[in-house]
Design a protein around this motif. Sequence first.
Motif, PDB file in Angstrom:
ATOM      1  N   VAL A   1       3.322   7.522  10.550  1.00  0.00           N
ATOM      2  CA  VAL A   1       2.868   8.899  10.772  1.00  0.00           C
ATOM      3  C   VAL A   1       2.816   9.648   9.452  1.00  0.00           C
ATOM      4  CG1 VAL A   1       3.497  11.109  11.808  1.00  0.00           C
ATOM      5  CG2 VAL A   1       3.623   9.025  13.170  1.00  0.00           C
ATOM      6  N   ILE A   2       3.866   9.524   8.666  1.00  0.00           N
ATOM      7  CA  ILE A   2       3.903  10.203   7.363  1.00  0.00           C
ATOM      8  C   ILE A   2       2.798   9.669   6.465  1.00  0.00           C
ATOM      9  CG2 ILE A   2       5.303  10.558   5.284  1.00  0.00           C
ATOM     10  CD1 ILE A   2       7.784  10.410   7.101  1.00  0.00           C
ATOM     11  N   TYR A   3       2.623   8.368   6.473  1.00  0.00           N
ATOM     12  CA  TYR A   3       1.595   7.775   5.616  1.00  0.00           C
ATOM     13  C   TYR A   3       0.203   8.262   6.023  1.00  0.00           C
ATOM     14  CZ  TYR A   3      -1.343   4.195   3.471  1.00  0.00           C
ATOM     15  OH  TYR A   3      -2.318   3.539   2.757  1.00  0.00           O
TER      16      TYR A   3
ATOM     17  N   VAL B   1      15.748  -6.619  16.677  1.00  0.00           N
ATOM     18  CA  VAL B   1      15.202  -6.025  15.456  1.00  0.00           C
ATOM     19  C   VAL B   1      14.016  -5.125  15.784  1.00  0.00           C
ATOM     20  CG1 VAL B   1      14.278  -6.520  13.171  1.00  0.00           C
ATOM     21  CG2 VAL B   1      15.956  -8.067  14.197  1.00  0.00           C
ATOM     22  N   THR B   2      13.092  -5.644  16.579  1.00  0.00           N
ATOM     23  CA  THR B   2      11.885  -4.886  16.879  1.00  0.00           C
ATOM     24  C   THR B   2      12.218  -3.556  17.526  1.00  0.00           C
ATOM     25  OG1 THR B   2      10.641  -6.938  17.171  1.00  0.00           O
ATOM     26  CG2 THR B   2       9.695  -4.945  18.120  1.00  0.00           C
ATOM     27  N   GLU B   3      13.145  -3.592  18.464  1.00  0.00           N
ATOM     28  CA  GLU B   3      13.498  -2.360  19.168  1.00  0.00           C
ATOM     29  C   GLU B   3      14.158  -1.360  18.226  1.00  0.00           C
ATOM     30  OE1 GLU B   3      16.441  -0.839  22.719  1.00  0.00           O
ATOM     31  OE2 GLU B   3      15.974  -2.968  22.528  1.00  0.00           O
ATOM     32  N   ASN B   4      14.979  -1.841  17.321  1.00  0.00           N
ATOM     33  CA  ASN B   4      15.719  -0.939  16.439  1.00  0.00           C
ATOM     34  C   ASN B   4      14.848  -0.329  15.345  1.00  0.00           C
ATOM     35  OD1 ASN B   4      18.698  -0.814  17.123  1.00  0.00           O
ATOM     36  ND2 ASN B   4      18.380  -3.021  17.169  1.00  0.00           N
ATOM     37  N   ILE B   5      13.850  -1.057  14.891  1.00  0.00           N
ATOM     38  CA  ILE B   5      13.028  -0.529  13.797  1.00  0.00           C
ATOM     39  C   ILE B   5      11.772   0.146  14.312  1.00  0.00           C
ATOM     40  CG2 ILE B   5      13.851  -2.363  12.291  1.00  0.00           C
ATOM     41  CD1 ILE B   5      11.050  -3.601  12.465  1.00  0.00           C
ATOM     42  N   ARG B   6      11.557   0.120  15.612  1.00  0.00           N
ATOM     43  CA  ARG B   6      10.297   0.614  16.167  1.00  0.00           C
ATOM     44  C   ARG B   6      10.010   2.058  15.755  1.00  0.00           C
ATOM     45  NH1 ARG B   6       9.206   3.363  20.723  1.00  0.00           N
ATOM     46  NH2 ARG B   6      11.364   3.228  21.420  1.00  0.00           N
ATOM     47  N   LEU B   7      10.968   2.938  16.004  1.00  0.00           N
ATOM     48  CA  LEU B   7      10.755   4.345  15.681  1.00  0.00           C
ATOM     49  C   LEU B   7      10.654   4.570  14.183  1.00  0.00           C
ATOM     50  CD1 LEU B   7      13.135   6.105  18.228  1.00  0.00           C
ATOM     51  CD2 LEU B   7      10.652   5.879  18.327  1.00  0.00           C
ATOM     52  N   SER B   8      11.425   3.824  13.430  1.00  0.00           N
ATOM     53  CA  SER B   8      11.371   3.979  11.978  1.00  0.00           C
ATOM     54  C   SER B   8      10.004   3.597  11.437  1.00  0.00           C
ATOM     55  CB  SER B   8      12.465   3.116  11.331  1.00  0.00           C
ATOM     56  OG  SER B   8      12.364   3.159   9.932  1.00  0.00           O
ATOM     57  N   VAL B   9       9.481   2.477  11.909  1.00  0.00           N
ATOM     58  CA  VAL B   9       8.147   2.055  11.469  1.00  0.00           C
ATOM     59  C   VAL B   9       7.109   3.090  11.875  1.00  0.00           C
ATOM     60  CG1 VAL B   9       6.356   0.304  11.773  1.00  0.00           C
ATOM     61  CG2 VAL B   9       8.732  -0.379  11.496  1.00  0.00           C
ATOM     62  N   PHE B  10       7.214   3.564  13.109  1.00  0.00           N
ATOM     63  CA  PHE B  10       6.217   4.512  13.590  1.00  0.00           C
ATOM     64  C   PHE B  10       6.278   5.811  12.799  1.00  0.00           C
ATOM     65  CE2 PHE B  10       4.400   7.576  16.562  1.00  0.00           C
ATOM     66  CZ  PHE B  10       3.222   6.930  16.882  1.00  0.00           C
TER      67      PHE B  10
ATOM     68  N   HIS C   1       0.820  -1.212   0.000  1.00  0.00           N
ATOM     69  CA  HIS C   1       0.000   0.000   0.000  1.00  0.00           C
ATOM     70  C   HIS C   1       0.850   1.257   0.000  1.00  0.00           C
ATOM     71  CE1 HIS C   1      -2.883  -3.046   1.375  1.00  0.00           C
ATOM     72  NE2 HIS C   1      -3.810  -2.254   0.894  1.00  0.00           N
ATOM     73  N   ASN C   2       2.029   1.157  -0.599  1.00  0.00           N
ATOM     74  CA  ASN C   2       2.873   2.326  -0.860  1.00  0.00           C
ATOM     75  C   ASN C   2       3.282   3.062   0.408  1.00  0.00           C
ATOM     76  OD1 ASN C   2       2.643   1.903  -3.673  1.00  0.00           O
ATOM     77  ND2 ASN C   2       0.673   2.986  -3.703  1.00  0.00           N
ATOM     78  N   VAL C   3       3.457   2.339   1.485  1.00  0.00           N
ATOM     79  CA  VAL C   3       4.053   2.951   2.674  1.00  0.00           C
ATOM     80  C   VAL C   3       5.562   2.999   2.459  1.00  0.00           C
ATOM     81  CG1 VAL C   3       4.403   2.789   5.159  1.00  0.00           C
ATOM     82  CG2 VAL C   3       2.208   2.113   4.160  1.00  0.00           C
ATOM     83  N   SER C   4       6.140   4.154   2.650  1.00  0.00           N
ATOM     84  CA  SER C   4       7.573   4.326   2.402  1.00  0.00           C
ATOM     85  C   SER C   4       8.359   3.946   3.650  1.00  0.00           C
ATOM     86  CB  SER C   4       7.854   5.789   2.022  1.00  0.00           C
ATOM     87  OG  SER C   4       9.225   5.968   1.767  1.00  0.00           O
ATOM     88  N   TRP C   5       8.740   2.663   3.703  1.00  0.00           N
ATOM     89  CA  TRP C   5       9.543   2.205   4.844  1.00  0.00           C
ATOM     90  C   TRP C   5      10.969   2.699   4.685  1.00  0.00           C
ATOM     91  CZ3 TRP C   5       6.206   1.033   8.171  1.00  0.00           C
ATOM     92  CH2 TRP C   5       5.114   0.217   7.909  1.00  0.00           C
ATOM     93  N   SER C   6      11.581   3.070   5.780  1.00  0.00           N
ATOM     94  CA  SER C   6      12.963   3.552   5.767  1.00  0.00           C
ATOM     95  C   SER C   6      13.705   2.869   6.906  1.00  0.00           C
ATOM     96  CB  SER C   6      13.004   5.080   5.937  1.00  0.00           C
ATOM     97  OG  SER C   6      14.333   5.531   5.942  1.00  0.00           O
ATOM     98  N   PHE C   7      14.442   1.803   6.542  1.00  0.00           N
ATOM     99  CA  PHE C   7      15.098   1.006   7.557  1.00  0.00           C
ATOM    100  C   PHE C   7      16.616   1.177   7.550  1.00  0.00           C
ATOM    101  CE2 PHE C   7      11.225  -1.622   6.720  1.00  0.00           C
ATOM    102  CZ  PHE C   7      10.625  -1.382   7.946  1.00  0.00           C
ATOM    103  N   GLY C   8      17.116   2.167   6.794  1.00  0.00           N
ATOM    104  CA  GLY C   8      18.561   2.336   6.708  1.00  0.00           C
ATOM    105  C   GLY C   8      19.183   2.593   8.067  1.00  0.00           C
ATOM    106  N   GLN C   9      18.662   3.577   8.787  1.00  0.00           N
ATOM    107  CA  GLN C   9      19.208   3.907  10.092  1.00  0.00           C
ATOM    108  C   GLN C   9      19.035   2.741  11.066  1.00  0.00           C
ATOM    109  OE1 GLN C   9      20.911   6.673  10.884  1.00  0.00           O
ATOM    110  NE2 GLN C   9      21.287   5.794  12.901  1.00  0.00           N
TER     111      GLN C   9
END
Length: 2004
Positions: free
Chosen positions: A941-943, A928-937, A272-280
Amino acid sequence: MHHGGRLMLLILSIILGIACGDSRKPSSPRAIIRQSEKSSRTEDEFERNIKALIENLRSLSKEEQGEEASPDLHQSMSRMSAHLEKIAIDSTNLDTYLTIFNSLFSIYQPMLIDSFIETLPQALICVLADGQHCGWQADLTSIISSALNEQVLSVISSVKTEACMPTSNLRMADSTMAQLSSLQEKLTNVLSSDLPFYVLSDNILALWNNFMDMAIPPVMSFMSDFMMSALQTPVDFLNLGLQFGIEIPTLDQREKCQQGDLKQLIMWGMNHNVSWSFGQSLLDMFLAPETPLCSFPGPECQATGSIQFGRTGTPSVNIPTYSLTCEQQNLNQLNETLCATILGATSQKSYVLYQMCRALSMLSQTEVTKVWRNACHMTKNVILPLIEPCSDPGTAQSSRIARSTLSLSELLCDYQNWTIAGAVDPALVTMCSENDRAAFILAVCNNAEAMQVLVRNPSNAWVWEFCANVSDTYIVNLYCSYNMWTAETIDPSIVTFCWYNDMERFQFFMCDSVPFFMVVFSSEENNWLKPNCSQPPPQIDINTHVAESCKYSEWKNVRAITPEQISECIQNDEVRFINEVCVNHTFVTELALNSANAWVEKYCTYSIRNPPTSPPPLSIEVWCNYSKWTNMSVDPSVVALCWQYDQIGFHQNVCCNIPLYDKLSLQADNQWLIRECSDNDTTNVLEQVCVYSDWSQPTIVDMTELALCADLDTENFTRNVCANATVLQNLLANLDNTWLLEQCTNLTAPGPGGGAGNGGSLMGFRPAQQCQYSSWALVHPDAALLALCWDYDQANFISFVCADSSILTHITREPSGLWVGTLCATYTPPQTTSVGGSNETTSQPCLIRDLAKKLNWTCSTDFSTVCQPGASQVQGLRVLLRCGIKILQPRLENLMTTQVASVVKRATSLWVVLLLALEESHMTSLRVTENIRLSVFDSIVIYMDNETNFDNKRVLLQCFGKVLTSLMQTGRDVPTNFFLIKEYFRIPLFHLRSVLSAADSIIVREILVYYNRNYATLQLTDDYLHTMVSVLFQIHLPRDISLFPDMGLLLALATPSDILSMPPLQNINALSIINFSIKNLSLEQQQAFGRWFSRSISLPNMTAGSLSFIRDTGNLIAYLPFQSFQYLSPAQLLDGLDVLMSNPLGLFKQQFIAQSLIGTFGNLTVDQIRRLGNLTCLTHPSQLMAYAGTEAFSVIQDNIRTCAVQGFSVPSNMISSLILKSSDLQSPSSLTPQRVSELGPFLPLLGSSVLQQLSSAQLMPALSTLASVPFTPAQARVIFDKISANFSLALPGSEHLSRLGSLVSGVKVETLWTLPTDVLLEALPAMSLQTPGLTPPQVNTIISKLWGSSSVSQWMDKVKPLLSSTPLLSVIPQVPLLLIRDTAVHTRLWNTQQAKVLFKEAVVSHPSLSLQEFLSLRTLATGVNCLDLRRLFQNLASLSPLRDIMKFLRVQPVLLHPSLKKCVIEELYKFDFFSDLLGDLGSQIALSLPLSTIKKFPQDKMDSLRKIIIQEPYYFLLLPSTKQAVLVDKMVQRLNMYTGLYTEEVFRSLGVMATFVTDEMFWKLDRSFFVDGLEFLQRFCYNANKRDLVADMLREQRTFGPVKNWTSETLNQVDRFLFFLPKDTIQLIPLALMSLERIERLFLSQQKWERGEFGSLCQKPSELFEKKQFVLQFFLGFLRMGRAPYAGLIPTCESLHVTQPAAWTIDSLRNMPQAAFRRCLELIGQDPFFSAFELLMLLTKTKEVYGMPSSFNSSVISQLGRIATQLSLEELASLRLSEIQSISAMGALNTWTRRQLKSLFSTVLNSTRKTPSQLDSSTFVALGHIVCGIDAPVMRNLNPVEFSKAVLWLGRLNLSCSEEQLQAFIGLLSHSLAFGPVSSWGSEVFIEIGAIAAGLPDMAMSALVREQIEGITPLAISLIPTGKFAVVFNQAQIRMFTYDQAVAVTEAQRSALSPVQRTALSMVLNPWEDKPVDFRDRSLGVAMHPCPFFYLSSILIMLLFSLG
């Protein structure tokens, strides 16, 4: 090798393999179905060779394996799980296979490539599906895989072995990076060499930068195609596999879905075109900061793996996990995966993927499951060797020989020598406690001698806390033996330990034993102790104290009463003191003899004249505006006030608002807040959250919970955290918890006498002794000590630590000490003196930082931690790599094509999904969950911000709500992120129920918290709030009742059905919240809570409950259904009487309480009876008589008097037996003024005859009481005549007229004429408030006098009470002045005709009104005519302004004229948006809509109409009965309410309309609701049919059963419904139950309803008169033959007042004693139900009492009423009608004959000695119906002006004048001095003259225009003669009628109309309807008659046929 690291290595190997393989790409797109041009001979030869090859390979495989090879790929791959140690690389076998394939490939290369590659996907799918005939490609694949099995695993094993090699860095805590250790070590060596200094040269760096600028763009361009071909297919395959195995939640047909986890959320976002950003996030995972093996000094090293060092934690949310297991059976369907898109596309980019999907599409779901499972097993078996843990080096065999076999304790920890002081190094103690824990506990903690030796060294102070944590009870018992303490042996450390761990017992011994107290404080180091040895003062029960001190009945000895006692009683018991002490003048005089009590006499004098009043109601909204408290100073008294009266709001807005709470609690006067906010609803929470025992181990403690315990559990927090170094150290490992240092400092700060000087500080902290910096180089200090030394010894800290690189390096190696390096770096390094003597600052070189600067990497990375002396080089390398990646990443992203970037993002997202799956299976510790938590959130928010399609948002909120909530930040320093919660308040109403129903309890709680904080600014619609509340009550509360405390603000929005859906009562908190709010709820909500509570309790247990059950339950008990309420015992009722009386109780409950208490207890105290209040009036008088002669009897009389004052009627025997004495009636003249004042409320019952016997001396002292009693005008006239001689009304400023109160109705009209204008103006506001108030002649007199002045426009504020009764003729001349001088003219309550006149004048200069001009007219706008309104609507012609106008008209404080409502409807109906305005029309206009329009309403509009009617039921009750029934029936049908059982919910939803449903529907009323809500049902209107149905319901077995079995309690509940029973059924009621008292109560109940909101409008009093008369006469024996005479056959006057005179037999009235008849004459004369014969008999009785009519005085004439209509003409002529009051009494009757009317008018002229022309307007008003006795010729001589001023009153009467007389009246009104010619009259004149308009001449009436016709009143329409009506009104004029006018047309008038006229009339009754309905209970239809042409045509046709 760590699992996550191996996975990374595996993926890297796969990518490299793909990159190095054949990336062949066809030059043109491959066709979907390829046609081979090979010859059959070549194919046959190729297949034969391939088969031979396969057989050879099989045989070779058999020889190698010693068994038959299986062609099953799955079975062959399953053998990969053999133990790796048994696998060896056999290069010979591999070479053999390679030789065979190399030869085959060289011969058949073209065909092999094409055939094998093309059919490989189908073959692979076939093999994975366990197919049998899959072709040679499948066989070849199986055999190759089987043969290469061991070789592949050998390679993997070797890779793993290399990765598991130990590295040089032994302190690495995260084994995830183990496989990169070799590379890191090499890079570290490079950095340690001289190469970096060479690289840092400017030339090299310049060359490097130029090379990068030149090389990166072309390399990226070249790599794009490669990356597309290398990544696209693997990504697609991986995406396809994951889509099969991981089900993404979707909404089903019921709009429900399962809650998804984080993997599913990411995959949903990819679709659904959510722009995930997992680089950081990936950088944080793989380049995380280095962490040590153990957290120093943790007790168990192996437990630190679970310690979280991040700043935030993820809340624990119960989210279902969907692990990616190979045994999964329920896979997704094919059409839910990527294949659906691939197969449906016209062209394919990936041929292999297309073939794969095509092969899958041909399989069944079972076969697809096999494919997925087999492929999963293959992948798992390949990955398994990589994810298996490395073997433990400690357990692995080593070839090295051990140097020693001694254990650690034998080498170092020799505890036997630790009893020698100073023999043990503190560092050794620390090491042994960590590494030899069990032995340490036994040898130290359990050895008092060793313990005391160790703790003497300050560096070992932590040993106390350590031992206390591991063996708390034992240590306390061991060392806290207070009886053994002496001044010589006591140790301060032991004192500290015992104080914090055994405080209660310690403090007890200190306070109980002085010697022990002296022993403790013999050492100065113990001065910090502050024991609390004071006893709390005893609590004084003020109520008990006052009850003992203020026993006024015992105050006999005046000398024994002290001034203090008097003051105390006045202060706390003022009302009783005044009523019982001050009224006793003798006693007060004796008190005043004592000079100290002299003030009491003055106090009593003042208090009697000015009795104390209740304090004004407290406005919580004004005082407790919490939203403003944050920015203003709040007085502590206001804080306490709001806590006392608004505890729920206070708790939500103060206790739960940490900033505000902190601000308020800083004030000393608000310190109680800490206790109250802590205890308020948090006890249970604290017990669950603050589990300090668990915190001693390294664990993750949520920071919000930590803050909660610190704020609300201060004492325990201080003892268990601040005083426990181990716990504090574990908590400080999380850097977000550094606030604990300051918190603990504040909590344990020393009091006076403490401080450093006395050895007191935080936890006994002494910097000089404990900050031993020199030892820190060997022993790492714990986190708490490190922080304390920095805070309290900063100068030495900087000197000894920051300046010493070795100590600093040692400290910063631990995560708890990293902050030290950062802080030390901020301080200026020490200055050194150069050789030349100048000062210069030495700078430490930092290779990592310098390299980043040289490379121009300007990232925000902090290099201070890696630039400290001794910093880890590996850590520095990681920091440098992170910085480089951050710098290069944007540059690489810009060079990537869109397609490449998209593929990379998808690959990254899929990689994260795989990592999450491994983490769920505990196969990696990458967090993994802890590290990507803020990125996913952040991505969500942007979506959410950008997404416009709510369907997608809905899926996120509904299907992923739990996981999104778990992602929100919860740190103490980070405010709660309400972004997600805000989205719930943006949900469209249509979807709100389904989305909110799926929310988790945590989300719901957050929603409630957000709403409670922001409800004032959310601006939610009522529908939204009602839906939200419905979901919360019906769905979430049954799941989690703990949500209820947060719903306080929403209780008022809950419907009864919502409330009843709540789970049973579970805790007292919910009960307290309900009790606090219930008084502010509606009656329906209160009753619903009562029914809910009754379901939560057992009724028998309620009776058997405690005596305080009512007080324990609170307000809610008062709202129990009566069927449950009656289970309360009398003792419980008495104990909880205060609670019950503080709540509104229904009549049933009041009666039950009163009769239970009075009937059970015969010795109630004075106070208890006083508390009963009005309930005393519901008891049996005989029971109250038992208190005669006691002190309580006077209280009973006071209660009954209060009932009378408040309008609560009581049975006659209660008055006669408890209030009146025989002497009161026998000799009224002997009554004292005080007795007259006491009898005041009952004097109207005694009649004028008793009042005439009272003197002025008796009445004047009681005037203040009498002025508030509702006397009739005749009675008031008697009293006024008595007292008028004592004061002059005409005296300006005397206020005598105002003091009269209700007695003003007795002032003569003639007297009012003589009063000055100033006196009238002064008294008018007070007079207008009285009940019954001024009579019409009095009103007319006052108005005529005031409005005759030219200054009236300046008196409008004074005359406004009588404004609506002001004649139009008086207003017209004043209009210009009113618009100029009266600034409030636009807000006055003008009647319609006045408003029309003022409106015309106001808009004369505005031919075209604007919207704002129209709205500014306010009340004058109700006078707008239809022409101006139509023009205004046409100019606006849009929804918004017209909606403003409708809202404006809806809130007008006056009734809208029918013509205005008709005009509004007709004009609005022309607009397309008419239906959108329905909700703004209001009840007045909405119910004027034609029924044909209402029937077309859709469901939502019909529901809006329902709500409008419920809000304003008045106008519905004014409708004709037929329209009411039809309207309700259509509404019920459209709203689908007629579905079987007529439930309580449907009944209540209809409001006033509930009893207007069809009889069939009403009969299906829920009987349980019928019984429980009987008192509620008695409020409604019932027509004859409904009354019969109610009667049948009452007699059903499931309700009350047969009437003959009814009891007294049954009759109490049936109440006025008894009159609904048939007469034959009424006779079956047991006679013993139907006493006169009960009959009177039944009459009173019915009368109360008839005077109420509904009864006054919906039922005529005559409907039930016969039934009431039958009940009284039957049960009193009048109708039963052979029964002994009843003692009460002759009624008393009091009984006639309670019942009804006409209900008694005429004989019983004739037999009344003359004195009683005199008292009741006025009441009897006003009864409308006497027949002419009965009136004649009563006239005879009157003559017997008063003599001949010629002797009747004015008072008797005023009381005659309808009896006067039986007077003969001669007797009428003999009456003395000289006073306006007498004339008005006669003129009010409408049953006179014409001859009587003529005689009366002649009598008036003779009595007043006036000519007709001398009659004024007040006389005309008084004449009333008598004006029809004036001959027409005489009428022409009347004064037209005076008559015109009286026409407002006369026009309202149904006059019996002839047509000639009415025409004469019209002549007077059309006089030039009156309203002028008829042709000039506007609608305002027709409205004013009312019924007189029926006298218009035929020509004048037929010439009326629309505006004039609209002004004719319905009464005037009905009075137009039948013949005249049909002549003067044509069909066009009839079509102009309003609905009310059309309804008023009589049947005789209608029958005289022509068909066309009748059709026009029908169209008015129901316009826009094909078949009009006559709402006068008749259907008219469309009348059709043949026209004359029809007959002519018929004759011609017959002639033609005859000729033919």
